[in-house]
Structure formats: C-alpha cells, structure tokens
Write a protein that holds these residues in place. Structure first.
Motif, PDB file in Angstrom:
ATOM      1  N   GLN A   3       0.703  -1.240   0.040  1.00  0.00           N
ATOM      2  CA  GLN A   3      -0.101   0.051  -0.084  1.00  0.00           C
ATOM      3  C   GLN A   3       0.962   1.274   0.010  1.00  0.00           C
ATOM      4  OE1 GLN A   3      -2.664  -0.287   3.218  1.00  0.00           O
ATOM      5  NE2 GLN A   3      -4.418  -0.459   1.947  1.00  0.00           N
ATOM      6  N   LEU A   4       0.417   2.259  -0.768  1.00  0.00           N
ATOM      7  CA  LEU A   4       0.948   3.632  -1.026  1.00  0.00           C
ATOM      8  C   LEU A   4       0.020   4.421  -0.487  1.00  0.00           C
ATOM      9  CD1 LEU A   4       3.200   3.280  -4.093  1.00  0.00           C
ATOM     10  CD2 LEU A   4       4.082   3.070  -1.622  1.00  0.00           C
ATOM     11  N   VAL A   5       0.101   5.488   0.523  1.00  0.00           N
ATOM     12  CA  VAL A   5      -0.958   6.371   0.694  1.00  0.00           C
ATOM     13  C   VAL A   5      -0.298   7.846   0.856  1.00  0.00           C
ATOM     14  CG1 VAL A   5      -2.531   7.008   2.429  1.00  0.00           C
ATOM     15  CG2 VAL A   5      -2.142   4.618   2.106  1.00  0.00           C
ATOM     16  N   ALA A  23       3.206   7.100   2.447  1.00  0.00           N
ATOM     17  CA  ALA A  23       3.575   6.218   3.596  1.00  0.00           C
ATOM     18  C   ALA A  23       3.268   4.860   3.057  1.00  0.00           C
ATOM     19  CB  ALA A  23       2.324   6.378   4.726  1.00  0.00           C
ATOM     20  N   ALA A  24       4.048   3.966   3.146  1.00  0.00           N
ATOM     21  CA  ALA A  24       4.341   2.716   2.476  1.00  0.00           C
ATOM     22  C   ALA A  24       4.300   1.560   3.481  1.00  0.00           C
ATOM     23  CB  ALA A  24       5.728   2.780   1.518  1.00  0.00           C
ATOM     24  N   ASN A  76       9.028   4.748   7.237  1.00  0.00           N
ATOM     25  CA  ASN A  76       8.285   3.785   5.793  1.00  0.00           C
ATOM     26  C   ASN A  76       7.747   5.121   5.012  1.00  0.00           C
ATOM     27  OD1 ASN A  76       9.570   1.580   6.586  1.00  0.00           O
ATOM     28  ND2 ASN A  76       7.541   0.438   6.405  1.00  0.00           N
ATOM     29  N   THR A  77       8.370   6.371   4.825  1.00  0.00           N
ATOM     30  CA  THR A  77       7.582   7.434   4.359  1.00  0.00           C
ATOM     31  C   THR A  77       8.549   8.112   3.515  1.00  0.00           C
ATOM     32  OG1 THR A  77       6.063   7.440   6.288  1.00  0.00           O
ATOM     33  CG2 THR A  77       6.376   9.579   4.742  1.00  0.00           C
ATOM     34  N   GLN A 108      -3.114   6.272  -4.358  1.00  0.00           N
ATOM     35  CA  GLN A 108      -4.236   6.904  -5.072  1.00  0.00           C
ATOM     36  C   GLN A 108      -4.345   8.512  -5.406  1.00  0.00           C
ATOM     37  OE1 GLN A 108      -3.719   7.099  -1.842  1.00  0.00           O
ATOM     38  NE2 GLN A 108      -4.370   8.989  -1.112  1.00  0.00           N
ATOM     39  N   GLY A 109      -3.272   9.069  -4.958  1.00  0.00           N
ATOM     40  CA  GLY A 109      -3.181  10.262  -5.687  1.00  0.00           C
ATOM     41  C   GLY A 109      -3.747  11.363  -4.520  1.00  0.00           C
TER      42      GLY A 109
END
Length: 116
Positions: A3-5, A23-24, A76-77, A108-109
């Motif tokens: 996930q990437l947020v 954030a990964a 993780n960012t 998601q952008g």
C-alpha cells in the motif's frame, strides 16, 4: 499487501509551499526506490522526483531547485517538499514503487492546486 498512501495536497497560492507524504507498507521499504509522478488535466503523467534506496535523488528540470524529495526509512515514508509553487504545478500527485517485473504499485493520489 503493498500500500502507498499519499497525503498533504491542497490549495495554495502561487509562491507558497506544501509537503506531500507517501506512507508505504507491505514491502521492505528501505530496499526500494520511490518515485513521485504528477498528472495535470489533459497532460501526460510526468516523473517529478525520485529517491533511491541509498537516498540518491532525481528531479525533473521543471521542479529542480524548488522541490526536495527525502525518505525516512524508520517511518516507511517518502516526502516531497514543494516550494515556490507555480500554477503549472497544479496536478494530481502520485507516489510509485516498482518492486520488480509486474510489481508496479501506485497510491491513490493527492490533488495539488496552485491558484490565487
């Protein structure tokens, strides 16, 4: 799963600043490069900045000297500090991680709008 947020987008006046975060999770973050792309309406997606696992950086000519990419492996960012923003920086910004063949992940952008 991977996930990437992204977060941190918004509306800012020309000349202003924003800091985007990505954030990964779901992979060994410190081992992979992370990219920031952007896409404006009617335009192709553009690679804006990238940071390697060793923190080497790349910037598109259009943002060199104004944007700074950095990473915090403990969190993780990846961050994208954007200064001296221009209306032409208006776009949806996505972070991206290529973990291997057929393992290409996107967040998601987050919308960045530079306008007075």
């Amino acid at each position: 799963q991977v996930q990437l947020v992204e977060s941190g987008g918004g509306l800012v006046q020309p000349g202003g600043s924003l800091r985007l975060s990505c954030a990964a999770s779901g992979f060994t973050f410190s081992s992979y490069p992370i990219n920031w792309y952007r896409q404006a309406p009617g335009k192709e997606r553009e690679l804006v900045a990238a940071i390697s696992s060793g923190s080497s950086t790349y910037y598109a000519d259009s943002v060199k000297g104004r944007f700074t990419i950095s990473r915090d492996n403990a969190k993780n960012t990846v961050y994208l500090e954007m200064n001296s923003l221009k209306p032409e920086d208006t776009a949806v910004y996505n972070c991206n991680a290529r973990l291997g063949v057929l393992r290409n992940y996107w967040g998601q952008g987050t919308q960045v709008t530079v306008s007075s």
